[in-house]
Design a protein around this motif. Structure first.
Motif, PDB file in Angstrom:
ATOM      1  N   CYS A   1       2.333 -24.280   8.651  1.00  0.00           N
ATOM      2  CA  CYS A   1       1.887 -24.407  10.053  1.00  0.00           C
ATOM      3  C   CYS A   1       2.253 -23.178  10.870  1.00  0.00           C
ATOM      4  N   SER A   2       3.474 -22.666  10.685  1.00  0.00           N
ATOM      5  CA  SER A   2       3.865 -21.471  11.442  1.00  0.00           C
ATOM      6  C   SER A   2       3.040 -20.273  11.001  1.00  0.00           C
ATOM      7  N   ALA A   3       2.733 -20.191   9.695  1.00  0.00           N
ATOM      8  CA  ALA A   3       1.891 -19.094   9.221  1.00  0.00           C
ATOM      9  C   ALA A   3       0.487 -19.200   9.795  1.00  0.00           C
ATOM     10  N   ALA A   4      -0.018 -20.439   9.898  1.00  0.00           N
ATOM     11  CA  ALA A   4      -1.359 -20.622  10.452  1.00  0.00           C
ATOM     12  C   ALA A   4      -1.433 -20.142  11.895  1.00  0.00           C
ATOM     13  N   VAL A   5      -0.345 -20.327  12.637  1.00  0.00           N
ATOM     14  CA  VAL A   5      -0.320 -19.902  14.036  1.00  0.00           C
ATOM     15  C   VAL A   5      -0.073 -18.398  14.149  1.00  0.00           C
ATOM     16  N   LEU A   6       0.818 -17.871  13.294  1.00  0.00           N
ATOM     17  CA  LEU A   6       1.320 -16.514  13.502  1.00  0.00           C
ATOM     18  C   LEU A   6       0.694 -15.457  12.601  1.00  0.00           C
ATOM     19  N   ILE A   7       0.162 -15.840  11.447  1.00  0.00           N
ATOM     20  CA  ILE A   7      -0.171 -14.828  10.452  1.00  0.00           C
ATOM     21  C   ILE A   7      -1.210 -13.826  10.958  1.00  0.00           C
ATOM     22  N   LEU A   8      -2.223 -14.295  11.658  1.00  0.00           N
ATOM     23  CA  LEU A   8      -3.257 -13.356  12.112  1.00  0.00           C
ATOM     24  C   LEU A   8      -2.748 -12.441  13.226  1.00  0.00           C
ATOM     25  N   PRO A   9      -2.144 -12.965  14.306  1.00  0.00           N
ATOM     26  CA  PRO A   9      -1.679 -12.039  15.342  1.00  0.00           C
ATOM     27  C   PRO A   9      -0.563 -11.118  14.868  1.00  0.00           C
ATOM     28  N   THR A  10       0.351 -11.615  14.026  1.00  0.00           N
ATOM     29  CA  THR A  10       1.437 -10.741  13.568  1.00  0.00           C
ATOM     30  C   THR A  10       0.935  -9.709  12.568  1.00  0.00           C
ATOM     31  N   THR A  11      -0.076 -10.064  11.772  1.00  0.00           N
ATOM     32  CA  THR A  11      -0.672  -9.066  10.882  1.00  0.00           C
ATOM     33  C   THR A  11      -1.308  -7.944  11.699  1.00  0.00           C
ATOM     34  N   LEU A  12      -1.987  -8.320  12.774  1.00  0.00           N
ATOM     35  CA  LEU A  12      -2.559  -7.301  13.653  1.00  0.00           C
ATOM     36  C   LEU A  12      -1.458  -6.465  14.310  1.00  0.00           C
ATOM     37  N   MET A  13      -0.368  -7.116  14.709  1.00  0.00           N
ATOM     38  CA  MET A  13       0.743  -6.375  15.309  1.00  0.00           C
ATOM     39  C   MET A  13       1.353  -5.396  14.304  1.00  0.00           C
ATOM     40  N   GLY A  14       1.488  -5.848  13.044  1.00  0.00           N
ATOM     41  CA  GLY A  14       2.026  -4.955  12.018  1.00  0.00           C
ATOM     42  C   GLY A  14       1.126  -3.778  11.723  1.00  0.00           C
ATOM     43  N   ALA A  15      -0.165  -3.934  12.010  1.00  0.00           N
ATOM     44  CA  ALA A  15      -1.114  -2.855  11.736  1.00  0.00           C
ATOM     45  C   ALA A  15      -1.006  -1.702  12.723  1.00  0.00           C
ATOM     46  N   THR A  16      -0.377  -1.927  13.872  1.00  0.00           N
ATOM     47  CA  THR A  16      -0.381  -0.894  14.909  1.00  0.00           C
ATOM     48  C   THR A  16       0.369   0.367  14.490  1.00  0.00           C
ATOM     49  N   THR A  17       1.501   0.217  13.815  1.00  0.00           N
ATOM     50  CA  THR A  17       2.318   1.391  13.502  1.00  0.00           C
ATOM     51  C   THR A  17       1.599   2.394  12.599  1.00  0.00           C
ATOM     52  N   PRO A  18       1.054   1.987  11.444  1.00  0.00           N
ATOM     53  CA  PRO A  18       0.336   2.989  10.639  1.00  0.00           C
ATOM     54  C   PRO A  18      -0.833   3.629  11.377  1.00  0.00           C
ATOM     55  N   LEU A  19      -1.542   2.855  12.187  1.00  0.00           N
ATOM     56  CA  LEU A  19      -2.679   3.412  12.920  1.00  0.00           C
ATOM     57  C   LEU A  19      -2.220   4.430  13.963  1.00  0.00           C
ATOM     58  N   VAL A  20      -1.142   4.110  14.667  1.00  0.00           N
ATOM     59  CA  VAL A  20      -0.629   5.044  15.671  1.00  0.00           C
ATOM     60  C   VAL A  20      -0.101   6.306  15.008  1.00  0.00           C
ATOM     61  N   VAL A  21       0.630   6.160  13.907  1.00  0.00           N
ATOM     62  CA  VAL A  21       1.162   7.331  13.202  1.00  0.00           C
ATOM     63  C   VAL A  21       0.024   8.202  12.679  1.00  0.00           C
ATOM     64  N   ARG A  22      -1.008   7.576  12.131  1.00  0.00           N
ATOM     65  CA  ARG A  22      -2.150   8.347  11.637  1.00  0.00           C
ATOM     66  C   ARG A  22      -2.835   9.084  12.780  1.00  0.00           C
ATOM     67  N   ALA A  23      -2.949   8.410  13.935  1.00  0.00           N
ATOM     68  CA  ALA A  23      -3.559   9.069  15.091  1.00  0.00           C
ATOM     69  C   ALA A  23      -2.711  10.230  15.585  1.00  0.00           C
ATOM     70  N   ALA A  24      -1.395  10.125  15.411  1.00  0.00           N
ATOM     71  CA  ALA A  24      -0.485  11.176  15.887  1.00  0.00           C
ATOM     72  C   ALA A  24      -0.445  12.368  14.958  1.00  0.00           C
ATOM     73  N   THR A  25      -0.981  12.247  13.749  1.00  0.00           N
ATOM     74  CA  THR A  25      -0.888  13.334  12.778  1.00  0.00           C
ATOM     75  C   THR A  25      -2.262  13.840  12.365  1.00  0.00           C
ATOM     76  N   THR A  26      -3.184  13.796  13.303  1.00  0.00           N
ATOM     77  CA  THR A  26      -4.525  14.309  12.995  1.00  0.00           C
ATOM     78  C   THR A  26      -4.582  15.830  13.042  1.00  0.00           C
ATOM     79  N   THR A  27      -3.492  16.456  13.468  1.00  0.00           N
ATOM     80  CA  THR A  27      -3.395  17.917  13.360  1.00  0.00           C
ATOM     81  C   THR A  27      -2.149  18.254  12.567  1.00  0.00           C
ATOM     82  N   ARG A  28      -2.180  19.456  11.996  1.00  0.00           N
ATOM     83  CA  ARG A  28      -1.043  19.879  11.185  1.00  0.00           C
ATOM     84  C   ARG A  28       0.215  19.978  12.048  1.00  0.00           C
TER      85      ARG A  28
END
Length: 764
Positions: free
Chosen positions: A119-146
């Motif tokens: 039940c807790s996974a059903a409530v949390l898994i989608l929003p927390t998965t999206l929250m966990g996705a932010t860090t790699p995306l932000v880091v990738r955006a920050a390193t688009t130049t050498r």
């Protein structure tokens, strides 16, 4: 073209604010569904961190392949906002499913645990998965130049942790108490909306800009090292760095559990104290990462540096606790929440914040934007760290504290960092140069481990300066229970350092009154529910009444064992054949049971304590009313307290029990489904049983006249006293978050109650 660091950092800061706000909100709201037991809380926390790990892992693979990570970041943040707004609907569905499982398999711990997790996974898994996705995306955006990866990641890590501090403080100190949980959800969702729209704007700006040539000079911020591309770690070095991520996550969360359990022996166990501790952890991490933005601009042997920081962290963990206990004994102001948290937690958290960006620098290299797996590596590192954190939270609460106790648990966590440092030292450029600092650290940690003082004895000497000695104690899964002997022989029970019960005549009488008053009012009580055991005096007094069957619901196994120390004043309640004990959350039991009771009463629970708002809210009283029989009585202790708090509790009780009556000088409320009628004949019939008569006489209810003499007022008198105003609800637990109340309020004066309406209550 690269994104402006300031703009990206601002977005990541706001993302951190909303993330911590959600964590606080989800943990609290799901505790309503599953209860506040340590097992339920760990299940929810595991689902939360598991989602973060999954999101980080998946986004790490995605971010390296997408053309515009900022557009994906926008979609992720907008998705979090939408799903967060659906949380109330998802919670209702989870509560329904969990209730059905609990009804079908009420005593099956495995089935209930699986149901909680699902039940807790059903409530949390989608929003927390999206929250966990932010860090790699932000880091990738920050390193688009050498450029050098380390300073950029360290900066982002620092500002995100800074946002988390802000979110924790805003939610814990201001928003929940001030505007309530639902509006706080809207604020958090609004922040996600701002971040999402901001990311879209930055993406469009980047799309419209002219990309620089590969030969462009590096920025002055990153210096000449920006032109150097250092490859990611390989072989045993990479394996050891991944081991560091796992061990650091494990040790840091285990330490949080131990720190929080130890510090409540010094600090009041209020939501503000816990928020202060959490903010200190995050503050240390943020400032440590901020320092890393400077040190990572230069090239050096970062494996060696990481090894040294880990050795220092282990040393800081032990030295900080020794400093806290020593200064506390000396009478310093380390008894205040900020001071105690800073002394005990901040140095170690600072070094943790410094170590993580260094480890990422070793693991992912210097950050070549053309690298095909940069974001994947970042995502994997965060995922492993989160999985380690889940293990640390479980081990800290369920294994280390109950088996080893807080001191040995702290020592073991400290040595985990030392071990990590020693392993990393073997892969440093010149490992022999680390022999002396490693040996010195091990000797110092060994000495500090031996010197650690028993915090229980330290707190007795200052927090309770009456020459008390510890008779028995247990650091259990749910709480730390201690039974002390004070000068003169009185036994005292403390839960997490807070007074819960003692065996003095006045205290035993008060607890016994809470148990026996509703039995004296009810014409023929049989099925009784007592929520909370404490020292056992309330349930023990009830067990002395003839013809009753008693269900006691207690949250903590340790409290049950501690209550045995008070068998001489609680009628040896745990051995009585008519007493049936259930270790569970009282409110959760009310929500799930199909049994109906003649009387519901509860051991004293102070409404300012963390989590106590759930047993003073309108929804809690509604659950109690639902399990009462038609002629049942719920007794609620209210005591003497500031008038604003007194009014809130009484007004809320009257909302659910409009025919309530007031007793015992205005300190006890009796709630009924219909107007109460107290029968002289029924009361006198009870006195024919000598055990019942003796029990009632022991609390001043030896005659019908004495009982009616304790009558204070009817519902109309109560309403006139408190007047119109706000209520206590699950959404707005105002007393638990008491800083939202008028701090100038005075103690309640109860002399105004003169027994109004007695003629409508008393029957011949």
């Amino acid at each position: 073209m690269g994104v402006t660091p300031i703009a990206l950092s601002a977005l990541f800061f706001l993302s951190g604010v909303s993330g911590l706000m959600y964590q606080v909100l989800w943990l609290r709201m799901l505790s309503v569904v599953f209860g506040v037991t340590a097992y339920a809380a760990s299940t929810v926390l595991g689902s939360f961190m598991g989602g973060l790990a999954l999101g980080s892992l998946l986004a790490g693979r995605l971010a390296d392949r997408v053309r515009s990570p900022l557009r994906w970041l926008a979609a992720v943040e907008l998705g979090i906002a939408v799903i967060a707004l659906l949380t109330p609907t998802l919670l209702k569905a989870a509560q329904t499913v969990y209730g059905q499982v609990a009804e079908a398999l009420p005593e099956n711990l495995v089935a209930l645990t699986v149901a909680r997790l699902a039940c807790s996974a059903a409530v949390l898994i989608l929003p927390t998965t999206l929250m966990g996705a932010t860090t790699p995306l932000v880091v990738r955006a920050a390193t688009t130049t050498r450029g050098v990866l380390g300073p950029r990641v360290a900066l982002l890590y620092a500002v995100n942790a800074g946002g988390a501090i802000t979110g924790a403080v805003l939610a814990g100190f201001y928003l929940i108490g001030g505007v309530g949980l639902r509006r706080t959800f809207l604020i958090a969702a609004g922040l996600n909306l701002v971040v999402g729209l901001g990311a879209l704007y930055l993406a469009r700006q980047a799309d419209g800009a002219v990309a620089p040539e590969a030969s462009d000079a590096p920025t002055s911020v990153e210096g000449h090292a920006a032109s150097l591309v250092v490859p990611p770690a390989t072989g045993w070095t990479s394996r050891l760095v991944l081991t560091f991520f796992a061990l650091s996550g494990l040790a840091s969360l285990a330490l949080e559990v131990v720190w929080f359990r130890m510090l409540v022996l010094i600090l009041p166990a209020t939501t503000y104290a816990f928020t202060t501790m959490l903010a200190t952890v995050l503050g240390g991490i943020s400032l440590g990462s901020a320092l890393a933005t400077r040190v990572l601009r230069r090239e050096r042997d970062w494996v060696r540096s990481l090894a040294l920081v880990n050795l220092g962290t282990g040393l800081a963990v032990l030295a900080s606790l020794l400093l806290l206990t020593t200064t506390y004994q000396w009478g310093w102001k380390t008894s205040a929440p900020i001071q105690a948290s800073v002394v005990a937690i901040f140095p170690s958290a600072f070094l943790m914040g410094l170590a993580f960006p260094i480890a990422l620098r070793v693991w992912a290299g210097s950050g070549d934007p053309s690298s095909p797996d940069l974001a994947r590596r970042i995502g994997l590192a965060y995922a492993i760290n989160m999985l380690g954190a889940i293990a640390g939270a479980v081990l800290g609460g369920f294994v280390l504290l109950p088996w080893l106790g807080s001191r040995l648990s702290l020592v073991l966590a400290a040595w985990t960092y030392v071990l990590s440092g020693l392993l990393l030292a073997t892969r440093a450029g010149a490992p022999r140069r680390l022999i002396v600092p490693a040996a010195a650290t091990m000797l110092a940690c060994g000495w500090l481990a031996v010197q650690q003082e028993d915090l229980f004895k330290v707190t007795i000497g200052r927090r309770y300066p009456r020459g008390e000695v510890v008779l028995w104690r247990e650091e259990g899964v749910q709480t730390t229970v201690a039974v002390n002997r004070a000068p003169g022989g009185m036994k005292v029970m403390y839960l997490d350092g807070l007074h819960q019960a003692n065996d003095s005549f006045q205290m035993v009488r008060l607890h016994a009154q809470i148990g026996l008053f509703p039995l004296a009012l009810h014409p023929n009580p049989h099925d009784i529910l007592v929520i909370g055991l404490g020292g056992g005096a309330t349930a023990g007094a009830v067990s002395r009444h003839a013809g009753v069957e008693i269900d006691v619901v207690e949250l903590s196994d340790s409290v049950v064992r501690g209550a045995a120390q008070f068998a001489h004043v609680n009628n040896d309640v745990l051995r009585q054949p008519n007493v049936h004990l259930r270790v569970s959350d009282g409110r959760n039991y009310l929500a799930l049971t199909d049994k109906r009771y003649d009387v519901i009463t509860a051991d004293i629970i102070q409404p300012q304590h963390a989590g106590a708002g759930l047993v003073y809210s309108r929804e809690y009283f509604e659950l109690a009313r639902a399990v009462l029989k038609d002629d049942g009585i719920m007794l609620q202790w209210i005591g003497h307290r500031p008038k604003v708090e007194y009014d809130l509790i009484m007004r809320t009780f009257l909302e659910v029990f409009p025919d309530a009556t007031l007793w015992n000088g205005g300190t006890l409320m009796a709630g009924t489904k219909r107007p109460l009628r107290v029968s002289r004949q029924a009361f006198n019939h009870k006195l024919q049983d000598q055990h019942t008569a003796a029990a009632l006489a022991s609390v001043g209810l030896g005659s019908f006249g004495a009982l009616m003499g304790a009558y204070s007022g009817d519902a109309n008198a109560m309403r006139a006293f408190v007047g119109p105003g706000p209520l206590l609800t699950d959404d707005q637990p105002r007393i638990e978050y008491h800083r939202s109340l008028d701090q100038r309020d005075v103690q309640v004066e109860l002399e105004g109650f003169r027994g109004r309406g007695r003629e409508r209550v008393e029957l011949p």
